[in-house]
Design an enzyme around this catalytic site. Structure first.
Site, PDB file in Angstrom:
ATOM      1  N   ASP A 163       0.827  -1.210   0.000  1.00 15.04           N
ATOM      2  CA  ASP A 163       0.000   0.000   0.000  1.00 15.04           C
ATOM      3  C   ASP A 163       0.858   1.256   0.000  1.00 15.04           C
ATOM      4  O   ASP A 163       0.513   2.260  -0.623  1.00 15.04           O
ATOM      5  CB  ASP A 163      -0.934   0.029   1.217  1.00 15.04           C
ATOM      6  N   ARG A 170      -0.882   5.974  -6.901  1.00 21.30           N
ATOM      7  CA  ARG A 170      -2.260   6.432  -7.199  1.00 21.30           C
ATOM      8  C   ARG A 170      -2.373   7.934  -7.023  1.00 21.30           C
ATOM      9  O   ARG A 170      -3.024   8.631  -7.800  1.00 21.30           O
ATOM     10  CB  ARG A 170      -3.257   5.712  -6.276  1.00 21.30           C
ATOM     11  N   SER A 185      -7.000  -0.398   0.318  1.00 19.48           N
ATOM     12  CA  SER A 185      -5.878   0.340   0.910  1.00 19.48           C
ATOM     13  C   SER A 185      -6.132   0.571   2.409  1.00 19.48           C
ATOM     14  O   SER A 185      -5.289   0.255   3.263  1.00 19.48           O
ATOM     15  CB  SER A 185      -5.736   1.673   0.157  1.00 19.48           C
ATOM     16  N   LYS A 189      -4.495  -1.940   5.860  1.00 17.28           N
ATOM     17  CA  LYS A 189      -3.719  -1.350   6.964  1.00 17.28           C
ATOM     18  C   LYS A 189      -4.413  -1.594   8.313  1.00 17.28           C
ATOM     19  O   LYS A 189      -3.768  -1.881   9.314  1.00 17.28           O
ATOM     20  CB  LYS A 189      -3.538   0.151   6.727  1.00 17.28           C
TER      21      LYS A 189
HETATM   22  N1  URA Z   1      -6.668   6.693   2.639  1.00 18.29           N
HETATM   23  C1  URA Z   1      -5.983   5.553   2.432  1.00 18.29           C
HETATM   24  O1  URA Z   1      -5.315   5.059   3.331  1.00 18.29           O
HETATM   25  N2  URA Z   1      -6.046   4.980   1.229  1.00 18.29           N
HETATM   26  C2  URA Z   1      -6.765   5.483   0.214  1.00 18.29           C
HETATM   27  O2  URA Z   1      -6.784   4.903  -0.858  1.00 18.29           O
HETATM   28  C3  URA Z   1      -7.490   6.672   0.428  1.00 18.29           C
HETATM   29  C4  URA Z   1      -7.416   7.257   1.667  1.00 18.29           C
END
Ligand code: URA
Length: 432
Positions: A163, A170, A185, A189
């Protein structure tokens, strides 16, 4: 099985479905550098356009999660619950909320992010407390959680490295606003934290990533679905982000307001949301007592003491909590005045967030240094009656040229009319 990146990009581009093995190959290959940025950016654009179905999303999230190390707090008996916000303006809720629920017996291993774009980040705000470090090695992270039932830190190098790379890509390729990519994403986490429960605050409105209720609902449902499939009790609340939360926007400003909440003197909206989120987190932890217990933790000073304890444990200077005038403050001050008398019909979160960022409270790119003492104090919000010349906001800034460039833009955040505006409730929906 042998794949080529081009073949997988073409499959997604043409609306096809990627197999579990293909997704595993793709995420592992991108994380270890075999698949270059240009091919992964074509893939993320194809996903943004054509989406991922349920089985693709499940495989994508699981491969992201498995790209790094997982936290394991199974030796701590108390329930572990975290909260994540999709980000807003003046959204400092995590800062009073985490010590408040920890003071009620929930273990909160909170991993937060930095601000980017018009929204602030919890880590930057905490760093306006001199000495406070959010970069903790795994041993220190664990000892702070074990000693205090709370830690407020950033993602380590080894947590979900897929990520870390993919989000930066991204961000630079216009592929952030994809519901499956945002969901995988965020959830990879959160799932790496080894939680029992998770509260998702999905913001909706001008200052949110999702501007419409429909998109916010879809994001909330997708993330709740992922959480549940991993056995984590997950609840999403969709909350309004048309105007900033509270009266303070900016890093030290938001710490000041968070301390007010912990002392029982916070603004109504921030206090209401902090208590409502706290109730859900206690419910997810299976701890009884709800709102009464939370209010008691504020009244007794236990919640504030928890924040002081974790500040000291993470190297911060607690004297700025006792005397918030010691927090950083930019040297110059200006005001925004009401151009006419009437009622505030607009106090736009996006405009205020952008102005605050451009004044130096946020970053325009990841390398920018932020100015912790820059901030905007909002003195008139939706529905307030104002007189011509009345101060709508006070601005603390350091750079005259930046203020000159933002002056008119910031003033455009407010509209003054003659009829009361419709205001949305703070919490619009609960999804579970
Ligand atoms: N926050 C994140 O951690 N990931 C995303 O893709 C968008 C916001």
């Amino acid at each position: 099985m042998a794949f080529t990146a081009v073949e997988l990009i073409e499959t997604k581009r043409d609306g096809g479905t990627l197999s579990d093995d293909a997704i595993a190959w793709l995420i592992a290959g991108y994380t270890d550098g075999r698949i270059p940025d240009y091919q992964m950016s074509a893939m993320t654009m194809a996903v943004l356009v054509n989406g991922l179905d349920e089985s693709e999303l499940s495989a994508w999230t699981s491969e992201m999660l498995d790209s790094g190390e997982l936290l394991d707090f199974s030796d701590i008996a108390a329930p572990k619950v975290d909260k994540h916000s999709t980000g807003g303006v003046g959204d400092k809720i995590s800062i009073p909320l985490a010590p408040l629920v920890a003071a009620c017996g929930v273990v909160v291993p909170m991993i937060s992010g930095r601000g980017l774009g018009h929204t602030g980040g919890t880590l930057d705000k905490l760093e306006s407390i001199p000495g406070f470090t959010t970069e903790l090695d795994p041993g220190r992270f664990r000892s702070v959680v074990t000693d205090h039932g709370l830690v407020l830190a950033g993602q380590s190098e080894t947590m979900v490295p897929a990520d870390r790379k993919l989000y930066a890509l991204r961000d630079a390729t216009g592929t952030v606003p994809s519901i499956p990519l945002i969901s995988s994403s965020i959830m990879s986490k959160k799932l790496a934290e080894g939680l029992d429960g998770l509260l998702l605050d999905v913001k909706t409105g001008s200052g949110a990533q999702m501007k419409t209720l429909d998109r916010s609902r879809e994001l909330a449902r997708t993330m709740v679905g992922i959480g549940k499939s991993y056995g984590v009790r997950t609840v999403a609340l969709i909350t309004s982000m048309d105007q900033p939360l509270g009266n303070e926007v900016g890093n030290a400003n938001e710490i000041r307001e968070s301390i007010d909440v912990l002392e029982g003197n916070g603004p109504d909206d921030v206090t209401e949301l902090t208590l409502a989120f706290g109730e859900v987190m206690l419910e997810l932890a299976g701890i009884e007592g709800g709102k009464d217990r939370l209010e008691e933790a504020i009244e007794s000073g236990a919640a504030l003491q928890k924040f002081i304890d974790v500040t000291v444990a993470q190297g911060g200077d607690p004297s700025v909590i006792e005397d918030t005038s010691l927090l950083p403050m930019a040297s110059e001050e200006a005001v925004v005045e009401a151009p006419r008398s009437g009622v505030v019909t607009k106090c736009d979160a996006l405009t205020i967030g952008l102005a605050s960022t451009h004044l130096g409270a946020g970053r325009e790119s990841m390398e920018d240094q932020i100015d912790l003492g820059v901030g905007i104090t909002i003195l008139a919000k939706l529905g307030d009656r104002v007189k011509e010349g009345q101060v709508l906001a006070r601005v603390a800034y350091s750079d005259e040229a930046r203020w000159e460039a933002q002056r008119k833009f910031l003033a455009s955040a407010w509209a003054i009319g003659y009829t009361d505006p419709e205001t949305a409730p703070l919490i619009l929906e609960r999804i579970e």
